[in-house]
Motif scaffolding. Structure first.
Motif, PDB file in Angstrom:
ATOM      1  N   LEU A 120     -17.717  13.265  -3.629  1.00  0.00           N
ATOM      2  CA  LEU A 120     -17.208  11.906  -3.681  1.00  0.00           C
ATOM      3  C   LEU A 120     -17.896  11.038  -2.635  1.00  0.00           C
ATOM      4  O   LEU A 120     -18.365   9.931  -2.929  1.00  0.00           O
ATOM      5  CB  LEU A 120     -15.701  11.899  -3.463  1.00  0.00           C
ATOM      6  N   GLY A 121     -17.970  11.529  -1.396  1.00  0.00           N
ATOM      7  CA  GLY A 121     -18.621  10.778  -0.330  1.00  0.00           C
ATOM      8  C   GLY A 121     -20.100  10.578  -0.592  1.00  0.00           C
ATOM      9  O   GLY A 121     -20.664   9.524  -0.263  1.00  0.00           O
ATOM     10  N   GLU A 122     -20.733  11.565  -1.206  1.00  0.00           N
ATOM     11  CA  GLU A 122     -22.158  11.473  -1.521  1.00  0.00           C
ATOM     12  C   GLU A 122     -22.428  10.367  -2.547  1.00  0.00           C
ATOM     13  O   GLU A 122     -23.347   9.556  -2.392  1.00  0.00           O
ATOM     14  CB  GLU A 122     -22.650  12.822  -2.044  1.00  0.00           C
ATOM     15  N   VAL A 123     -21.611  10.330  -3.609  1.00  0.00           N
ATOM     16  CA  VAL A 123     -21.786   9.315  -4.643  1.00  0.00           C
ATOM     17  C   VAL A 123     -21.447   7.932  -4.095  1.00  0.00           C
ATOM     18  O   VAL A 123     -22.129   6.941  -4.391  1.00  0.00           O
ATOM     19  CB  VAL A 123     -20.918   9.639  -5.871  1.00  0.00           C
ATOM     20  N   PHE A 124     -20.390   7.836  -3.290  1.00  0.00           N
ATOM     21  CA  PHE A 124     -20.004   6.544  -2.734  1.00  0.00           C
ATOM     22  C   PHE A 124     -21.089   6.006  -1.807  1.00  0.00           C
ATOM     23  O   PHE A 124     -21.369   4.803  -1.777  1.00  0.00           O
ATOM     24  CB  PHE A 124     -18.673   6.659  -2.002  1.00  0.00           C
ATOM     25  N   GLU A 125     -21.701   6.901  -1.037  1.00  0.00           N
ATOM     26  CA  GLU A 125     -22.799   6.474  -0.173  1.00  0.00           C
ATOM     27  C   GLU A 125     -23.963   5.941  -1.002  1.00  0.00           C
ATOM     28  O   GLU A 125     -24.602   4.941  -0.629  1.00  0.00           O
ATOM     29  CB  GLU A 125     -23.266   7.632   0.699  1.00  0.00           C
ATOM     30  N   GLU A 126     -24.243   6.592  -2.122  1.00  0.00           N
ATOM     31  CA  GLU A 126     -25.293   6.106  -3.013  1.00  0.00           C
ATOM     32  C   GLU A 126     -24.975   4.695  -3.502  1.00  0.00           C
ATOM     33  O   GLU A 126     -25.857   3.828  -3.563  1.00  0.00           O
ATOM     34  CB  GLU A 126     -25.446   7.056  -4.199  1.00  0.00           C
ATOM     35  N   ASP A 127     -23.707   4.453  -3.830  1.00  0.00           N
ATOM     36  CA  ASP A 127     -23.282   3.137  -4.291  1.00  0.00           C
ATOM     37  C   ASP A 127     -23.439   2.092  -3.189  1.00  0.00           C
ATOM     38  O   ASP A 127     -23.982   1.003  -3.419  1.00  0.00           O
ATOM     39  CB  ASP A 127     -21.827   3.215  -4.756  1.00  0.00           C
ATOM     40  N   VAL A 128     -22.964   2.410  -1.984  1.00  0.00           N
ATOM     41  CA  VAL A 128     -23.011   1.445  -0.884  1.00  0.00           C
ATOM     42  C   VAL A 128     -24.445   1.146  -0.478  1.00  0.00           C
ATOM     43  O   VAL A 128     -24.823  -0.015  -0.255  1.00  0.00           O
ATOM     44  CB  VAL A 128     -22.189   1.965   0.315  1.00  0.00           C
ATOM     45  N   LEU A 129     -25.279   2.182  -0.381  1.00  0.00           N
ATOM     46  CA  LEU A 129     -26.683   1.949  -0.028  1.00  0.00           C
ATOM     47  C   LEU A 129     -27.385   1.138  -1.114  1.00  0.00           C
ATOM     48  O   LEU A 129     -28.273   0.330  -0.825  1.00  0.00           O
ATOM     49  CB  LEU A 129     -27.407   3.278   0.202  1.00  0.00           C
ATOM     50  N   PHE A 160       0.857  -1.175   0.000  1.00  0.00           N
ATOM     51  CA  PHE A 160       0.000   0.000   0.000  1.00  0.00           C
ATOM     52  C   PHE A 160       0.900   1.234   0.000  1.00  0.00           C
ATOM     53  O   PHE A 160       1.042   1.933   0.982  1.00  0.00           O
ATOM     54  CB  PHE A 160      -0.919  -0.002   1.230  1.00  0.00           C
ATOM     55  N   SER A 161       1.515   1.475  -1.149  1.00  0.00           N
ATOM     56  CA  SER A 161       2.589   2.462  -1.206  1.00  0.00           C
ATOM     57  C   SER A 161       2.100   3.879  -1.382  1.00  0.00           C
ATOM     58  O   SER A 161       2.856   4.808  -1.201  1.00  0.00           O
ATOM     59  CB  SER A 161       3.539   2.114  -2.352  1.00  0.00           C
ATOM     60  N   ARG A 162       0.826   4.038  -1.781  1.00  0.00           N
ATOM     61  CA  ARG A 162       0.329   5.396  -2.002  1.00  0.00           C
ATOM     62  C   ARG A 162      -1.076   5.530  -1.469  1.00  0.00           C
ATOM     63  O   ARG A 162      -1.839   4.576  -1.428  1.00  0.00           O
ATOM     64  CB  ARG A 162       0.359   5.736  -3.504  1.00  0.00           C
ATOM     65  N   LEU A 163      -1.424   6.736  -1.078  1.00  0.00           N
ATOM     66  CA  LEU A 163      -2.768   7.044  -0.600  1.00  0.00           C
ATOM     67  C   LEU A 163      -3.193   8.339  -1.241  1.00  0.00           C
ATOM     68  O   LEU A 163      -2.472   9.317  -1.195  1.00  0.00           O
ATOM     69  CB  LEU A 163      -2.774   7.190   0.928  1.00  0.00           C
ATOM     70  N   LYS A 164      -4.353   8.362  -1.890  1.00  0.00           N
ATOM     71  CA  LYS A 164      -4.776   9.620  -2.496  1.00  0.00           C
ATOM     72  C   LYS A 164      -6.283   9.770  -2.418  1.00  0.00           C
ATOM     73  O   LYS A 164      -7.032   8.809  -2.367  1.00  0.00           O
ATOM     74  CB  LYS A 164      -4.303   9.719  -3.941  1.00  0.00           C
ATOM     75  N   TRP A 165      -6.716  11.011  -2.425  1.00  0.00           N
ATOM     76  CA  TRP A 165      -8.121  11.366  -2.382  1.00  0.00           C
ATOM     77  C   TRP A 165      -8.445  12.168  -3.634  1.00  0.00           C
ATOM     78  O   TRP A 165      -7.675  13.010  -4.046  1.00  0.00           O
ATOM     79  CB  TRP A 165      -8.431  12.254  -1.186  1.00  0.00           C
ATOM     80  N   VAL A 166      -9.589  11.923  -4.225  1.00  0.00           N
ATOM     81  CA  VAL A 166     -10.052  12.691  -5.362  1.00  0.00           C
ATOM     82  C   VAL A 166     -11.516  12.971  -5.153  1.00  0.00           C
ATOM     83  O   VAL A 166     -12.263  12.088  -4.753  1.00  0.00           O
ATOM     84  CB  VAL A 166      -9.870  11.914  -6.687  1.00  0.00           C
ATOM     85  N   ARG A 167     -11.936  14.201  -5.421  1.00  0.00           N
ATOM     86  CA  ARG A 167     -13.342  14.523  -5.320  1.00  0.00           C
ATOM     87  C   ARG A 167     -13.848  14.931  -6.693  1.00  0.00           C
ATOM     88  O   ARG A 167     -13.300  15.808  -7.329  1.00  0.00           O
ATOM     89  CB  ARG A 167     -13.569  15.654  -4.317  1.00  0.00           C
ATOM     90  N   LYS A 168     -14.902  14.277  -7.123  1.00  0.00           N
ATOM     91  CA  LYS A 168     -15.485  14.557  -8.426  1.00  0.00           C
ATOM     92  C   LYS A 168     -16.976  14.804  -8.262  1.00  0.00           C
ATOM     93  O   LYS A 168     -17.559  14.620  -7.205  1.00  0.00           O
ATOM     94  CB  LYS A 168     -15.253  13.376  -9.380  1.00  0.00           C
ATOM     95  N   SER A 169     -17.613  15.207  -9.376  1.00  0.00           N
ATOM     96  CA  SER A 169     -19.029  15.509  -9.321  1.00  0.00           C
ATOM     97  C   SER A 169     -19.853  14.245  -9.316  1.00  0.00           C
ATOM     98  O   SER A 169     -19.420  13.181  -9.713  1.00  0.00           O
ATOM     99  CB  SER A 169     -19.424  16.361 -10.529  1.00  0.00           C
TER     100      SER A 169
END
Length: 333
Positions: free
Chosen positions: A267-276, A5-14
């Protein structure tokens, strides 16, 4: 040993919305024989589906995939593809873009709705892309000329000759390939890869990072159901060792921690939609495990967003890649 796990990154998209489709299907079992949509030379496989509470699930005897395989689930997988592409910044991480531009053979193992294959085929017209899955969820008529799909169970076999592909991509098969079966799948991948070819594996740690009471309750029920189906947890925990044991070299990867909920922006909003969406897909099998009424289960789903924001929920995704050694590399190992 290289850091897995050599890298960690965050990206926020629409945000991209997902279509919601409801089906009023009575409980029944159906079966049919399917084959490659282009290649009649591929072996046929007998597939079957079972309908539970209006959702269609895979009932093929040698496939343990626990999520549905209906149109609603395919819509969620399209959303999930968009999410991962925007989080990782592209559709793959292996260092082979020049080869893709020139033209190579690529396999998507466990391709679902085929979104990855279709996008890659459009982006790299000189390369040939094949997707394989135990269920047909991909377009059967309109698609790029350099794309093809085959019906098959990646746990049983990959119906291709040795040393066929330059790149094998496999994403999110942890709900259909058990921990004990994963080495067998890696063996099949190793066999069909050309020497020097690459494999990329993308999986999610469903246990999440900061779980609240309700998400813990749901996930524990999922674990109980997986155990009943013969699964062990923790594929991502020892994936490096599995890849190394399979004989691959130049192993590398990265961990991506994604926020779950509106606290993490779009990003968190879309991911929550996916998980739910995944939670709703699992309702027919998880609600009985929880012994919940319809109202109780709906209340659980309705209260998860507030809980996700309260605990600042996150989930780890892992993108890992490795190379099949050349004869020279094997000789000097």
């Amino acid at each position: 040993m290289l850091s897995f796990f050599s890298r960690l990154k965050w990206v926020r998209k629409s945000k991209k919305t997902q279509s919601s489709k409801k089906k009023d299907e009575i409980s029944k079992v159906s079966s049919r024989t399917s084959e490659s949509t282009n290649s009649s030379s591929q072996p046929k496989i007998q597939t079957s589906s079972v309908y539970t509470n209006g959702r269609r699930f895979q009932a093929y005897k040698d496939c343990n995939y626990i999520l549905p395989n209906d149109d609603t689930e395919i819509d969620r997988l399209h959303l999930e593809h968009w999410l991962m592409k925007n989080v990782l910044g592209r559709n793959f991480s292996v260092p082979i873009e020049p080869e893709l531009d020139r033209g190579i053979k690529v396999l998507d193992a466990g391709c679902g709705g085929g979104t990855w294959v279709l996008e890659m085929a459009n982006e790299y017209p000189n390369s040939d892309f094949t997707g394989i899955d135990v269920s047909v969820g991909w377009p059967t008529e309109i698609r790029p000329r350099n794309s093809d799909f085959v019906v098959g169970n990646i746990v049983s076999e990959l119906p291709f000759e040795d040393n066929t592909f330059d790149f094998v991509y496999m994403r999110l098969v942890g709900m259909g390939v058990s921990n004990d079966e994963y080495p067998t799948v890696l063996y099949h991948i190793y066999r069909v890869l050309k020497p020097g070819g690459w494999v990329e594996l993308v999986e999610v740690d469903g246990a999440q990072v900061y779980r609240g009471r309700r998400s813990s309750q749901f996930w524990n029920a999922v674990l109980q159901y997986l155990k009943m189906r013969g699964f062990k947890t923790g594929i991502v925990k020892d994936l490096y060792q599995k890849v190394e044991d399979a004989g691959f070299v130049n192993i590398d990867g990265m961990r991506v921690r994604i926020p779950l909920g509106t606290w993490g922006g779009k990003l968190g909003e879309v991911f929550e939609e996916d998980v739910l969406g995944a939670y709703r897909s699992l309702r027919p099998v998880i609600q009985p495990m929880l012994n919940f009424s319809d109202d109780d289960f709906q209340s659980l789903l309705d209260n998860l967003p507030a809980e996700n924001n309260e605990v600042r929920q996150e989930m780890n995704w892992f993108s890992n890649w490795a190379q099949k050694p050349t004869p020279e590399q094997i000789r000097f190992r």
